[in-house]
Scaffold this active site. Structure first.
Site, PDB file in Angstrom:
ATOM      1  CD  GLU A  98     -10.607   3.283   5.379  1.00 33.39           C
ATOM      2  OE1 GLU A  98      -9.999   2.201   5.534  1.00 33.39           O
ATOM      3  OE2 GLU A  98     -10.175   4.355   5.805  1.00 33.39           O
ATOM      4  CE  LYS A 144      -7.194   6.162  13.961  1.00 30.18           C
ATOM      5  NZ  LYS A 144      -6.437   5.445  12.942  1.00 30.18           N
ATOM      6  CG  ASN A 200      -8.593   4.036   9.801  1.00 33.38           C
ATOM      7  OD1 ASN A 200      -7.900   4.044  10.814  1.00 33.38           O
ATOM      8  ND2 ASN A 200      -8.460   4.949   8.849  1.00 33.38           N
ATOM      9  N   GLY A 250       0.835  -1.201   0.000  1.00 29.19           N
ATOM     10  CA  GLY A 250       0.000   0.000   0.000  1.00 29.19           C
ATOM     11  C   GLY A 250       0.863   1.241   0.000  1.00 29.19           C
ATOM     12  CB  ALA A 251       2.500   3.095  -2.538  1.00 28.70           C
ATOM     13  N   GLY A 252      -0.144   4.429  -0.312  1.00 33.70           N
ATOM     14  CA  GLY A 252      -0.873   5.649  -0.024  1.00 33.70           C
ATOM     15  C   GLY A 252      -0.156   6.428   1.063  1.00 33.70           C
ATOM     16  CG  ASN A 306      -8.439  16.098  11.225  1.00 30.60           C
ATOM     17  OD1 ASN A 306      -9.254  15.999  10.307  1.00 30.60           O
ATOM     18  ND2 ASN A 306      -7.621  15.123  11.568  1.00 30.60           N
TER      19      ASN A 306
END
Length: 305
Positions: free
Chosen positions: A266, A187, A108, A12-14, A205
């Site tokens: 997600e 989480k 997540n 995963g290269a995010g 945020n």
């Protein structure tokens, strides 16, 4: 085995995958980054992996990148840093690997927890991160906020994963916790308080604290959650949530980033899972459920910002 000789593949290269790979490589580990796109492999080969640090400096590492996990030599650890939606396509490939290779999952939400335990590997751990990170381009990741990388071993030997504690980098603190499912649930609570609000309101945020109406909405959701889940107030104070918003103030949440890119988020595996758990306790969480439906409606409309 010495830490500097440890071979780690990050799938995963995010943003999360690149940031993790960068810090692991900086610690002296031999890191390979596995991505779905050949174009990204070529760019990483040409330009190398660049991390923009929180202090304004930059760190560049030359790492191996590939689209083919099985082409790599046997690894000492595989870190899976793809989103849940892509995780489904990896299970068969992971199952075909040696069951001696330890796996560390960085997703997540809660949906993957039981699925992952069906894999044959003897050593499986889960990871929960609270650092801020953003992908600038195919080869550059921005570190936007320092936060702990928590690891909980669900099955197997501790020593395999304890090597990660040797990173000893204050910018990338790693700590071990005991209960993986509890860690993922907590989480998911943090994510449920921050992500859908930032996505719907299209704010960073930090604005959840500085915008009085957004702050009031976040507090309403927190109060709903503490009624539905009695233990939450003992483990996560509202002050903890506010602190996380401040620590990652400049961060664009993953859910907002997905909206901006027109991607599916997600929301189901994070907020949907929390709503389902609350419903089994007899609680509907009306504020959170409304945000959940709003995010789904935005996705259904195919809107891009």
């Amino acid at each position: 085995m010495k830490n500097e000789m440890m071979k780690v593949a990050v799938i995963g290269a995010g943003a999360v995958g690149q940031l993790t790979a960068s810090f692991l490589a900086e610690s002296g580990m031999s890191v390979s980054l596995v991505t779905r796109k050949q174009e990204q492999v070529e760019e990483l080969t040409t330009n190398q992996l660049t991390r923009l640090n929180v202090d304004g400096t930059k760190t560049v590492q030359k790492i191996v990148s590939t689209t083919n996990l099985t082409a790599l030599p046997t690894q000492d650890l595989i870190v899976i840093a793809v989103k849940y939606v892509h995780l489904q396509n990896l299970y068969d490939q992971l199952s075909s690997l040696s069951n001696e290779i330890p796996l560390l999952f960085m997703q997540n939400g809660l949906a993957h927890f039981e699925e992952v335990l069906n894999l044959p590997q003897k050593n499986i751990a889960f990871c929960s991160v609270s650092f801020g990170t953003q992908l600038r381009n195919q080869t550059t990741v921005q570190h936007r906020g320092i936060g702990p990388c928590k690891i909980a071993i669900e099955r197997g030997e501790r020593h395999v994963f304890l090597k990660l504690l040797q990173l000893q980098n204050p910018l990338f603190p790693v700590e071990m916790v005991k209960n993986a499912e509890k860690m993922l649930f907590e989480k998911a609570i943090f994510n449920s308080l921050i992500n859908p609000l930032t996505c719907v309101l299209q704010i960073k945020n930090g604005e959840l604290v500085t915008n009085t109406r957004a702050y009031a909405l976040m507090k309403n959701i927190y109060q709903e959650l503490t009624i539905a889940f009695e233990d939450i107030e003992r483990t996560i104070s509202f002050g903890d949530v506010v602190d996380l918003c401040r620590q990652t103030a400049e961060n664009t949440s993953s859910m907002l980033a997905d909206r901006m890119q027109g991607r599916k988020s997600e929301i189901e595996t994070i907020v949907g899972a929390i709503l389902d758990k609350a419903l089994t306790n007899g609680y509907h969480l009306p504020t959170l459920r409304t945000l959940y439906l709003q995010v789904l409606a935005i996705e259904e409309s195919g809107e891009q910002s």
